[in-house]
Design a protein around this motif. Sequence first.
Motif, PDB file in Angstrom:
ATOM      1  N   GLU A   1       0.816  -1.212   0.000  1.00 51.13           N
ATOM      2  CA  GLU A   1       0.000   0.000   0.000  1.00 51.13           C
ATOM      3  C   GLU A   1       0.852   1.264   0.000  1.00 51.13           C
ATOM      4  O   GLU A   1       0.338   2.363  -0.226  1.00 51.13           O
TER       5      GLU A   1
ATOM      6  N   ASN B   1     -10.819  -7.111  -1.173  1.00 51.76           N
ATOM      7  CA  ASN B   1     -11.061  -6.381   0.063  1.00 51.76           C
ATOM      8  C   ASN B   1      -9.889  -6.516   1.022  1.00 51.76           C
ATOM      9  O   ASN B   1      -9.179  -7.513   1.034  1.00 51.76           O
ATOM     10  N   LYS B   2      -9.708  -5.501   1.847  1.00 50.24           N
ATOM     11  CA  LYS B   2      -8.709  -5.565   2.898  1.00 50.24           C
ATOM     12  C   LYS B   2      -9.007  -6.745   3.818  1.00 50.24           C
ATOM     13  O   LYS B   2     -10.157  -6.988   4.197  1.00 50.24           O
TER      14      LYS B   2
ATOM     15  N   GLY C   1     -17.328  -0.070   5.808  1.00 53.81           N
ATOM     16  CA  GLY C   1     -16.292  -0.927   5.256  1.00 53.81           C
ATOM     17  C   GLY C   1     -16.213  -2.292   5.896  1.00 53.81           C
ATOM     18  O   GLY C   1     -15.656  -3.226   5.311  1.00 53.81           O
TER      19      GLY C   1
ATOM     20  N   TRP D   1     -10.758   8.724  -4.595  1.00 51.43           N
ATOM     21  CA  TRP D   1     -10.802   8.695  -3.141  1.00 51.43           C
ATOM     22  C   TRP D   1      -9.421   8.984  -2.575  1.00 51.43           C
ATOM     23  O   TRP D   1      -8.406   8.834  -3.262  1.00 51.43           O
TER      24      TRP D   1
ATOM     25  N   ARG E   1      -7.128   8.958   1.413  1.00 52.09           N
ATOM     26  CA  ARG E   1      -7.118   8.416   2.770  1.00 52.09           C
ATOM     27  C   ARG E   1      -5.867   8.881   3.493  1.00 52.09           C
ATOM     28  O   ARG E   1      -4.790   8.995   2.900  1.00 52.09           O
TER      29      ARG E   1
ATOM     30  N   ASN F   1      -6.981   4.984   7.675  1.00 48.82           N
ATOM     31  CA  ASN F   1      -8.261   5.666   7.469  1.00 48.82           C
ATOM     32  C   ASN F   1      -8.642   6.446   8.727  1.00 48.82           C
ATOM     33  O   ASN F   1      -9.672   6.198   9.360  1.00 48.82           O
TER      34      ASN F   1
ATOM     35  N   TYR G   1     -15.868   4.850   1.352  1.00 47.24           N
ATOM     36  CA  TYR G   1     -15.504   5.086  -0.043  1.00 47.24           C
ATOM     37  C   TYR G   1     -15.426   3.756  -0.777  1.00 47.24           C
ATOM     38  O   TYR G   1     -15.266   2.692  -0.176  1.00 47.24           O
ATOM     39  N   TRP G   2     -15.567   3.839  -2.090  1.00 45.19           N
ATOM     40  CA  TRP G   2     -15.358   2.669  -2.948  1.00 45.19           C
ATOM     41  C   TRP G   2     -13.882   2.624  -3.295  1.00 45.19           C
ATOM     42  O   TRP G   2     -13.363   3.500  -3.988  1.00 45.19           O
ATOM     43  N   ILE G   3     -13.182   1.577  -2.838  1.00 47.38           N
ATOM     44  CA  ILE G   3     -11.729   1.542  -2.975  1.00 47.38           C
ATOM     45  C   ILE G   3     -11.283   1.078  -4.357  1.00 47.38           C
ATOM     46  O   ILE G   3     -10.220   1.440  -4.844  1.00 47.38           O
TER      47      ILE G   3
ATOM     48  N   GLY H   1     -13.998   0.446   0.890  1.00 46.73           N
ATOM     49  CA  GLY H   1     -12.764   0.557   1.655  1.00 46.73           C
ATOM     50  C   GLY H   1     -12.979   0.204   3.108  1.00 46.73           C
ATOM     51  O   GLY H   1     -14.083   0.324   3.651  1.00 46.73           O
TER      52      GLY H   1
END
Length: 705
Positions: free
Chosen positions: A101, A111-112, A294, A647, A649, A673, A679-681, A692
């Motif tokens: 990242e 996804n995370k 999220g 987006w 962060r 964050n 938000y849409w990551i 996100g």
Amino acid sequence: MHARRRLLRPTPIALALLAFSACASAQTAATAAGTLDQVNVRSKYEREDLPVRAAGHKAASGARLGILGATSIMDAPVHVNAYTRELAEDWSALTLQDVLENDPAVVFTTNKNHLLQNFNLRGLDMGAMDIATNGLYGIAPANAVPIEMFERIEVLRGPNVLLSGMPPGSSVAGTVNMVTKRALAQPIADLTLTYGTHSYFQAHADVGKRFGEEKRLGLRFNGVYGDGEMGAKDESQARRVGALALDYQGDRARFSLDLYDSVNKIDNGSPGMFNFIGTTAIPGVGYLLSPPDGDTNMFRGTHGRYDNSGLLARAEVDFNADWQGYLALGGSEAKGQGLLFGTRAFVTGADGTTRGAIYNVHTESRRRTAETGVIGKFATGSVQHRLQLSANVLKHKEGTVNTACNYCYTTNMYDPVTPTFPAAPTWRGYTVENDFRSLAIADTMGFAGEKLLLTVGGRHQTVKMPLSNYDESRFSPMVAAVLRPWGEAVSLFGNYTEGLEPGQTVGVGFANAGEALPPKQTKQMELGAKLQAGALTHTVSAFQIKRPSFTGTAPAALVEGGEQRLRGLEWSMYGQVLQSLSLLGGITNIQSEQRNTGRDTYGVPEWRARIGVDWQTPVQGLKVGGRFIYTGSQWADSNNRLKLPSWNRLDLNASYATKFGNTPVRFNASVENVTDKKYWIGLFGDGFVMAGAPRTARLSATVSF
């Protein structure tokens, strides 16, 4: 290479007992782990050397470039960065995602904290299975890479089949190479305890020592056990990692052995991926809704598990002062069961009404790899040569079955119901079999006192898929140059490289059914410059990548009729601007177009920025920092109907190093964050977008015994 059905699966407990018994006589290390001496450090690197850390200790001054060996960043004819163990520790990293990242060329497409980790590098997709380990593919875990057993993470951008060959999943995005930890010159015995939001706890033991009067034999062990709530709300995750590294440094021979075993488990849920366009059978709402929290748990009551084990052995022998031979071999196995993928849903109503899908999966994979070669240095007149020849084999088998509930229930993306988890399927054996074999040669020539470095080489790659009677070969060249016209502080570089993907045997229904299509050759041209300004190193490059694609709809022929073209500018930097101020990050701009349709490529944001800052405060041992992440807007589908907004962060971290008596202790804290924005990551696949992660904190304490 012949191997038994199953690799040795060393358990973390067994590895821990072996490591701790071997290190029982280790003396107390008075030096903190972050400043321990490193071994095998020179101004000119060979393949297994560990390049020195750059100022600020977030990045290294060199990286391994496959067949080109370990090379300083300024001498590398490609855009490459090498991230350090210290960077991972600053962010209390658990997996490769936590480190990548920080790279401006990378965006993640899962996804995370997902059980699988996939990402996009320089506009092209890559999965965990295509990660290299000490320069070889086929060793890394198949789902997510635990970071605790690695010293460096080297990221080389763009297609480069010459350097390391073809990975198991045939990604052409670039090379991410993980460098395993080795025993250092001083003994190390660290225990790190980590707590993460909401209630995840982890213990990590890192011990190592070199033995003998000349410290030729080294042993390093890393063991991890973690459990608690992580990912979606009320989802629990467990991690278990055991990794053992042995090495012997002789006068004319060097040997190393790496073993690992890892287990990832999830229970009671997972985040989801949402499609707003839908299909003819299930029409979507047609426009983007605001993202859910999220950590919204779309799949309560589910569970999943991924087991991985791997082994890598390497031997090097010096024939004389200028010539060296080497042999490396190893493999890995993976088994996944439960909710591994398929966390997708169609959003059908403006209130978030959703048709959900859920899969119970069983997947197994096996990889075997070997490489041998020679490296030589010689001169022809005033021209200095570094020549390497290698032969490489990689065999990959994989099989996947699932029991599916294909959009069979109604839920809501903001307030999901608990679905019925389908029964476990019965595994039916391997359905994919790839056999990659190659011969490669590369010669780096130094002219005018090595002010000009010219690299010429190529790899002849054979791709076999026995289950479909596919057998094709291609030669992939590389030409690259580095010019230093104004001394050591400036390097100009350029390269032409290629990536290679298997073709396919055309299926029934097409006019050319049964035809074996040739491997797809992705081509890159890149020009750039590198600048060392004091203790800060910059790389700026411009590139163009052309990647072919197969087109055609039955009953017409399937042919190589499409092309994805990526044009980009990249700037990355690392180092110090002041003695107390460090920087890491960069900016990437990519324009990607599907040439046969004229549309932009979905899932490729035009702008990506990652800027990290660390300040060593006047308080002894206290460091504070953070990073700003920006990702530009991107199309969410191949028809360019739905676009995700940009987006940004803000993440913050701090560390404090002190001593309790004579025992060094380091505390780390990080918050991702910080503003807890929704938000849409990004997206996974055509049309499926991901939310996100919410604000997430981690605290860790490392005691050095």
